[in-house]
Design an enzyme around this catalytic site. Sequence first.
Site, PDB file in Angstrom:
ATOM      1  N   ASP A  69       0.809  -1.208   0.000  1.00 22.04           N
ATOM      2  CA  ASP A  69       0.000   0.000   0.000  1.00 22.04           C
ATOM      3  C   ASP A  69       0.846   1.263   0.000  1.00 22.04           C
ATOM      4  OD1 ASP A  69      -2.285  -1.466  -0.056  1.00 22.04           O
ATOM      5  OD2 ASP A  69      -3.088  -0.765   1.855  1.00 22.04           O
ATOM      6  N   ARG A  74       2.400   6.092  -3.234  1.00 20.16           N
ATOM      7  CA  ARG A  74       3.374   6.865  -4.019  1.00 20.16           C
ATOM      8  C   ARG A  74       2.878   7.075  -5.442  1.00 20.16           C
ATOM      9  NH1 ARG A  74       8.784   3.593  -3.591  1.00 20.16           N
ATOM     10  NH2 ARG A  74       9.315   4.994  -5.289  1.00 20.16           N
ATOM     11  N   ARG A 187       6.690  17.437  24.771  1.00 18.72           N
ATOM     12  CA  ARG A 187       5.781  18.544  24.491  1.00 18.72           C
ATOM     13  C   ARG A 187       4.580  18.019  23.725  1.00 18.72           C
ATOM     14  NH1 ARG A 187       7.654  23.807  24.387  1.00 18.72           N
ATOM     15  NH2 ARG A 187       5.427  24.306  24.138  1.00 18.72           N
ATOM     16  N   ASP A 206      -0.914  13.065  21.265  1.00 24.24           N
ATOM     17  CA  ASP A 206       0.321  12.790  20.534  1.00 24.24           C
ATOM     18  C   ASP A 206       0.180  13.175  19.063  1.00 24.24           C
ATOM     19  OD1 ASP A 206       1.389  11.829  22.852  1.00 24.24           O
ATOM     20  OD2 ASP A 206       1.597   9.751  22.183  1.00 24.24           O
ATOM     21  N   ALA A 241      -3.806   9.038  21.352  1.00 26.41           N
ATOM     22  CA  ALA A 241      -3.368   9.169  22.746  1.00 26.41           C
ATOM     23  C   ALA A 241      -3.764  10.529  23.307  1.00 26.41           C
ATOM     24  CB  ALA A 241      -1.853   8.958  22.851  1.00 26.41           C
TER      25      ALA A 241
END
Length: 354
Positions: A69, A74, A187, A206, A241
């Site tokens: 895939d 691409r 961060r 995240d 997350a």
Amino acid sequence: MPVHRVGLVVHQGRSAARDAAGAVRAWCEAHDVPCTEIDVWSQDRRRRSGREEAHAAGDPDLVVTLGGDGTFLRGARIAVKTGASVLGVDLGKVGFLTEVPACDITTALDAVHAGHAPVEERMTLTMRASRPPEVPAEMEAFLCYGRGPALPPPQVRPEHTAGDGWGVALDVNALNDVVVEKLARDRQLSAGVYISGRLLAAYSADALVVATPTGSTAYSFAAGGPVLSPHMDAVVFTPIAAHMTFNRTVVAAPDEPIALRILPHSGRAAVSIDGQLRGVIDPGDWIGVYRAPQRVRLIRLHPTDFYGRLRDRFRLTDAPATATDGEFAPFFRPDSAVPPDLADLRLPPPTAAR
């Protein structure tokens, strides 16, 4: 409609892909069809945008991808720029986009050349942004480490029109997803998420994924998002997350854009399109993701059995309690004429029965 020019995208790390490339070149030579390899990853040359790759290859009307895939994506980013069709030869293990076995590649090319191959169209996403994302020079080596050469940042679309608050229109088509993710481990990414111009919530996470139905079985699925039929149009938002109580996926209508505004206290964020890093955005920047007018044209030899592939790829098993019942009988797989009330439904042909 006969094939006039073929663009070839090959996963060079797989011997089976290199062998299949030889079969494609042989078919092209036998039919006097020019064949050019495109999107070649090389450490000593920069990668080009999809539009540049298509023009450099002579604007092929058929792009053949040999791999999984990732290789298909691409090829798709190039084909969508000129309306070319994509024939994905399946050499992967867990993907959903490639379906033609390598042993059938000559048969598939014959079918396309004769105009007998079905074409399936898939929705793509495009973007606007407060400014074009870019990769800072001091971060490029770090961000591209282990990835190989990066694609250039998205260019401003030729038909771009600017206006107060509308940002810049970017020359982007995502078949799977657009992902905004944190750059530093310490961060969090903090962003306000807007749907149809209205604030939904501020997220600390995240990453944030905006996907198509085709991309619902990719990164969004890995984060707990739903599986959507690739035959529908929708915009799927999934947080990764998320540090908040509400961490569910939201499925928006295809005409409902999703915007992500990076909050002032957030860290910087990386923007990836179909798994390819395309730039970095700063606190205060925003991107808007919405349905594009362009669609990817997938070549199929047979009607797509998406749910059969879902069962096979994810190795879905039946409850142990049903094991003694044996194989399930076919359902809605008629050997006679389809009843009128079912005539407009998407049903497998009788030959698909097992």
